[in-house]
Design an enzyme around this catalytic site. Structure first.
Site, PDB file in Angstrom:
ATOM      1  N   TYR A 183       6.192  10.611  -7.193  1.00  0.00           N
ATOM      2  CA  TYR A 183       7.158  10.251  -8.256  1.00  0.00           C
ATOM      3  C   TYR A 183       6.474   9.420  -9.342  1.00  0.00           C
ATOM      4  O   TYR A 183       6.528   9.751 -10.535  1.00  0.00           O
ATOM      5  CB  TYR A 183       8.296   9.488  -7.597  1.00  0.00           C
ATOM      6  CG  TYR A 183       9.289   8.793  -8.504  1.00  0.00           C
ATOM      7  CD1 TYR A 183      10.232   9.513  -9.235  1.00  0.00           C
ATOM      8  CD2 TYR A 183       9.330   7.390  -8.575  1.00  0.00           C
ATOM      9  CE1 TYR A 183      11.184   8.856 -10.024  1.00  0.00           C
ATOM     10  CE2 TYR A 183      10.282   6.737  -9.357  1.00  0.00           C
ATOM     11  CZ  TYR A 183      11.199   7.466 -10.078  1.00  0.00           C
ATOM     12  OH  TYR A 183      12.136   6.813 -10.851  1.00  0.00           O
ATOM     13  N   TYR A 329      11.700   6.788   6.763  1.00  0.00           N
ATOM     14  CA  TYR A 329      11.425   7.715   5.647  1.00  0.00           C
ATOM     15  C   TYR A 329      10.554   8.909   6.039  1.00  0.00           C
ATOM     16  O   TYR A 329      10.454   9.862   5.281  1.00  0.00           O
ATOM     17  CB  TYR A 329      10.685   6.994   4.516  1.00  0.00           C
ATOM     18  CG  TYR A 329      11.509   5.999   3.723  1.00  0.00           C
ATOM     19  CD1 TYR A 329      12.505   6.426   2.856  1.00  0.00           C
ATOM     20  CD2 TYR A 329      11.253   4.632   3.809  1.00  0.00           C
ATOM     21  CE1 TYR A 329      13.241   5.511   2.094  1.00  0.00           C
ATOM     22  CE2 TYR A 329      11.983   3.719   3.050  1.00  0.00           C
ATOM     23  CZ  TYR A 329      12.968   4.164   2.201  1.00  0.00           C
ATOM     24  OH  TYR A 329      13.689   3.270   1.451  1.00  0.00           O
TER      25      TYR A 329
HETATM   26  P1  NAD Z   1      20.771   9.377 -10.905  1.00  0.00           P
HETATM   27  O1  NAD Z   1      20.196  10.243  -9.853  1.00  0.00           O
HETATM   28  O2  NAD Z   1      22.065   8.692 -10.632  1.00  0.00           O
HETATM   29  O3  NAD Z   1      20.926  10.210 -12.259  1.00  0.00           O
HETATM   30  C1  NAD Z   1      20.110  11.289 -12.618  1.00  0.00           C
HETATM   31  C2  NAD Z   1      21.016  12.405 -13.110  1.00  0.00           C
HETATM   32  O4  NAD Z   1      20.200  13.490 -13.583  1.00  0.00           O
HETATM   33  C3  NAD Z   1      21.901  12.992 -11.994  1.00  0.00           C
HETATM   34  O5  NAD Z   1      23.267  12.980 -12.375  1.00  0.00           O
HETATM   35  C4  NAD Z   1      21.397  14.429 -11.817  1.00  0.00           C
HETATM   36  O6  NAD Z   1      22.421  15.352 -11.501  1.00  0.00           O
HETATM   37  C5  NAD Z   1      20.811  14.700 -13.206  1.00  0.00           C
HETATM   38  N1  NAD Z   1      19.792  15.761 -13.152  1.00  0.00           N
HETATM   39  C6  NAD Z   1      18.684  15.794 -12.361  1.00  0.00           C
HETATM   40  N2  NAD Z   1      18.011  16.948 -12.560  1.00  0.00           N
HETATM   41  C7  NAD Z   1      18.709  17.656 -13.491  1.00  0.00           C
HETATM   42  C8  NAD Z   1      18.515  18.921 -14.084  1.00  0.00           C
HETATM   43  N3  NAD Z   1      17.480  19.696 -13.749  1.00  0.00           N
HETATM   44  N4  NAD Z   1      19.414  19.343 -15.004  1.00  0.00           N
HETATM   45  C9  NAD Z   1      20.481  18.580 -15.335  1.00  0.00           C
HETATM   46  N5  NAD Z   1      20.710  17.351 -14.794  1.00  0.00           N
HETATM   47  C10 NAD Z   1      19.841  16.895 -13.874  1.00  0.00           C
HETATM   48  O7  NAD Z   1      19.655   8.280 -11.281  1.00  0.00           O
HETATM   49  P2  NAD Z   1      19.734   6.972 -12.209  1.00  0.00           P
HETATM   50  O8  NAD Z   1      19.582   5.785 -11.352  1.00  0.00           O
HETATM   51  O9  NAD Z   1      20.882   7.072 -13.145  1.00  0.00           O
HETATM   52  O10 NAD Z   1      18.350   7.122 -13.008  1.00  0.00           O
HETATM   53  C11 NAD Z   1      18.239   7.685 -14.293  1.00  0.00           C
HETATM   54  C12 NAD Z   1      16.787   7.644 -14.745  1.00  0.00           C
HETATM   55  O11 NAD Z   1      16.275   6.300 -14.701  1.00  0.00           O
HETATM   56  C13 NAD Z   1      15.819   8.487 -13.902  1.00  0.00           C
HETATM   57  O12 NAD Z   1      14.891   9.110 -14.750  1.00  0.00           O
HETATM   58  C14 NAD Z   1      15.118   7.477 -13.024  1.00  0.00           C
HETATM   59  O13 NAD Z   1      13.816   7.919 -12.660  1.00  0.00           O
HETATM   60  C15 NAD Z   1      15.088   6.252 -13.919  1.00  0.00           C
HETATM   61  N6  NAD Z   1      15.037   5.017 -13.114  1.00  0.00           N
HETATM   62  C16 NAD Z   1      16.158   4.422 -12.632  1.00  0.00           C
HETATM   63  C17 NAD Z   1      16.051   3.246 -11.893  1.00  0.00           C
HETATM   64  C18 NAD Z   1      17.252   2.483 -11.407  1.00  0.00           C
HETATM   65  O14 NAD Z   1      17.084   1.321 -11.107  1.00  0.00           O
HETATM   66  N7  NAD Z   1      18.435   3.043 -11.315  1.00  0.00           N
HETATM   67  C19 NAD Z   1      14.808   2.703 -11.604  1.00  0.00           C
HETATM   68  C20 NAD Z   1      13.672   3.346 -12.086  1.00  0.00           C
HETATM   69  C21 NAD Z   1      13.802   4.509 -12.848  1.00  0.00           C
HETATM   70  N1  UDP Z   2      14.816  -0.443   2.141  1.00  0.00           N
HETATM   71  C1  UDP Z   2      15.162  -1.005   3.366  1.00  0.00           C
HETATM   72  N2  UDP Z   2      16.268  -0.525   4.027  1.00  0.00           N
HETATM   73  C2  UDP Z   2      17.040   0.480   3.536  1.00  0.00           C
HETATM   74  C3  UDP Z   2      16.686   1.064   2.284  1.00  0.00           C
HETATM   75  C4  UDP Z   2      15.568   0.575   1.617  1.00  0.00           C
HETATM   76  O1  UDP Z   2      14.498  -1.929   3.854  1.00  0.00           O
HETATM   77  O2  UDP Z   2      18.038   0.839   4.186  1.00  0.00           O
HETATM   78  C5  UDP Z   2      13.655  -0.992   1.376  1.00  0.00           C
HETATM   79  C6  UDP Z   2      12.596   0.003   0.902  1.00  0.00           C
HETATM   80  O3  UDP Z   2      11.642   0.243   1.908  1.00  0.00           O
HETATM   81  C7  UDP Z   2      12.016  -0.722  -0.304  1.00  0.00           C
HETATM   82  C8  UDP Z   2      13.213  -1.486  -0.879  1.00  0.00           C
HETATM   83  O4  UDP Z   2      14.183  -1.541   0.171  1.00  0.00           O
HETATM   84  O5  UDP Z   2      11.060  -1.686   0.145  1.00  0.00           O
HETATM   85  C9  UDP Z   2      13.845  -0.855  -2.125  1.00  0.00           C
HETATM   86  O6  UDP Z   2      14.134   0.483  -1.876  1.00  0.00           O
HETATM   87  P1  UDP Z   2      14.885   1.442  -2.889  1.00  0.00           P
HETATM   88  O7  UDP Z   2      15.209   2.694  -2.165  1.00  0.00           O
HETATM   89  O8  UDP Z   2      16.037   0.767  -3.540  1.00  0.00           O
HETATM   90  O9  UDP Z   2      13.830   1.829  -4.024  1.00  0.00           O
HETATM   91  P2  UDP Z   2      12.472   1.225  -4.630  1.00  0.00           P
HETATM   92  O10 UDP Z   2      12.775  -0.147  -5.153  1.00  0.00           O
HETATM   93  O11 UDP Z   2      11.455   1.210  -3.534  1.00  0.00           O
HETATM   94  O12 UDP Z   2      12.125   2.189  -5.704  1.00  0.00           O
END
Ligand code: NAD
Ligand code: UDP
Length: 387
Positions: A183, A329
């Site tokens: 990723y 995992y």
């Molecule tokens: P999420 O999974 O809730 O949202 C992603 C959305 O994209 C989903 O609704 C999914 O259906 C849609 N999607 C995926 N593939 C698709 C496709 N081929 N066509 C159309 N739609 C598609 O995730 P999120 O938490 O809302 O994250 C959004 C973005 O932010 C992502 O790029 C993720 O990598 C990035 N991000 C989020 C976090 C966080 O803390 N939430 C952290 C790091 C990065």
């Molecule tokens: N983790 C955990 N128990 C759970 C789920 C996640 O201990 O049931 C840990 C995971 O190994 C990582 C951290 O929580 O160290 C955050 O995981 P998350 O899936 O939110 O995403 P990340 O921050 O690693 O992208």
């Protein structure tokens, strides 16, 4: 008459059309809500699902009726995508597979989703001179430099060895067999491609690196609104355990550290990027809350206390249990040790700062989880299992 919206430099903001890809996800749903409630902008919401934005699409009597349109399409293979980007002023790409449980078990899907599927989006924006806000991740930093020092080294306390800075920190991933990094690596390559499109072809871009944004509607609760065997991100895993009165599972001792930010604080930062292109373009922004750092174990303890408060139920006798990462995992998992964002660039460009403490954000989020899921979980547990 309502006063016109102005940007950070006092210029009037003209209404724009935004093509938001992945609008039906966690971040997208909050961003759509904000744009509808507080701005005059129009959203072309692209996703394969719309459950999390249904409340914004119906009924027709909603005050923003006509300013949000849902387009159900998969960006992997749909020729309508270019047309939607062409008729928008700005594209925001949120679409991705972004759940750690998938990185080592579905590495091909992960790489395709985060790199290959994002390529046409970048290309259409570049060719049509459209602005792009692309969602990357804090995971592109990988492990901290400090994690390679001896455990007792005093340098581990020196911020130079762990604070993550957009323009100077290296990106440090594990070996190829540790497929966890599929990723991060795909996200890093798409960042580099976008950056190169900016440098060579003038693409106007902003890259966002979210640091653990959490809040209502994040992921799913297994067996209720997602697969029973599914493994969501930590907030939903721990919420599920609390709702079911099961111990929270600490992977490899729960020693990894994270900084968590409330989704509503983070969305304020994204809105500033949308409405201040002159200040946001050409930049990569960390968006996180450096004041909310905890180990995963501390997160589990705090969530247990907060959940007791909001549900009125006493915590179970042994609230946590240790599990190995291999058990939880599978093969190929690895972890980021620590993630503290440097805030200099976003502060300077957009004057933005996060506000909400970890306790407060957990209180509002777990209140939502309890209200939304407690009854459904009770019914699911009470249901007799089929023979
Ligand atoms: P999420 O999974 O809730 O949202 C992603 C959305 O994209 C989903 O609704 C999914 O259906 C849609 N999607 C995926 N593939 C698709 C496709 N081929 N066509 C159309 N739609 C598609 O995730 P999120 O938490 O809302 O994250 C959004 C973005 O932010 C992502 O790029 C993720 O990598 C990035 N991000 C989020 C976090 C966080 O803390 N939430 C952290 C790091 C990065
Ligand atoms: N983790 C955990 N128990 C759970 C789920 C996640 O201990 O049931 C840990 C995971 O190994 C990582 C951290 O929580 O160290 C955050 O995981 P998350 O899936 O939110 O995403 P990340 O921050 O690693 O992208």
């Amino acid at each position: 008459m309502a006063t016109a919206r102005v940007d950070l430099d006092g210029n009037t903001i003209t209404p724009m059309t935004i093509c938001m890809i992945g609008a039906g996800g966690f971040i997208g749903s909050h961003l759509c809500e904000k744009l509808m409630a507080e701005t005059p902008h129009t959203v072309l919401a692209v996703d394969v699902y719309n459950d999390k934005i249904k409340h914004l699409l119906e009924p027709d009597s909603l005050p923003w009726n006509g300013r949000i349109q849902f387009h159900r399409l998969n960006i992997k293979n749909d020729s309508r995508l270019e047309g939607l980007i062409k008729c928008s002023d700005l594209t925001i790409n949120l679409a991705a597979i972004c759940t750690p449980a998938d990185y080592n078990t579905r590495p091909l899907d992960t790489i395709y989703s985060n790199f290959i599927d994002a390529l046409p989006v970048v290309k259409y924006c570049s060719e049509n001179n459209k602005r792009l806000i692309h969602f990357s991740t804090c995971e592109v930093y990988g492990k901290t430099i400090g994690s390679f020092l001896p455990k007792d080294s005093p340098l581990r306390q020196d911020p130079a060895y762990y604070i993550l800075k957009e323009d100077t920190s290296p990106c440090i991933f594990g070996s190829v067999e540790k497929q966890r990094w599929s990723y991060a690596c795909a996200k890093q390559l798409i960042e580099r491609l976008i950056y190169a499109e900016g440098a060579e072809n003038g693409l106007e871009f902003t890259i966002v690196r979210p640091f653990n944004w959490i809040g209502p509607r994040m992921d799913f609760i297994p067996g209720i609104d997602g697969p029973s065997e599914g493994v969501p991100r930590v907030l939903a895993c721990f919420s599920n355990n609390l709702l079911r009165r099961e111990p929270l599972k600490l992977v490899d001792g729960g020693e990894s550290q994270r900084t968590f930010i409330y989704i509503k604080d983070a969305i304020e930062a994204v809105l500033l990027m949308i409405e201040n292109p002159a200040r946001a373009s050409g930049h990569i922004f960390n968006v996180g809350n450096p004041n909310n750092e905890v180990t995963v174990r501390q997160l589990a303890e705090m969530m247990t206390k907060v959940y007791s408060k909001v549900s009125g139920e006493e915590a179970i006798e042994s609230p946590t249990i240790d599990v190995s990462s291999k058990e939880f995992y599978g093969e190929g998992y690895d972890d980021s040790d620590k993630r503290i964002p440097d805030m200099t660039i976003i502060n300077k460009q957009l004057g933005w700062n996060p506000k909400t403490s970890l306790w407060d954000l957990l209180e509002s989020t777990l209140t939502y989880q309890h209200r939304t899921y407690a009854e459904a979980i009770k019914q699911a547990i009470a249901k007799p299992t089929a023979n």
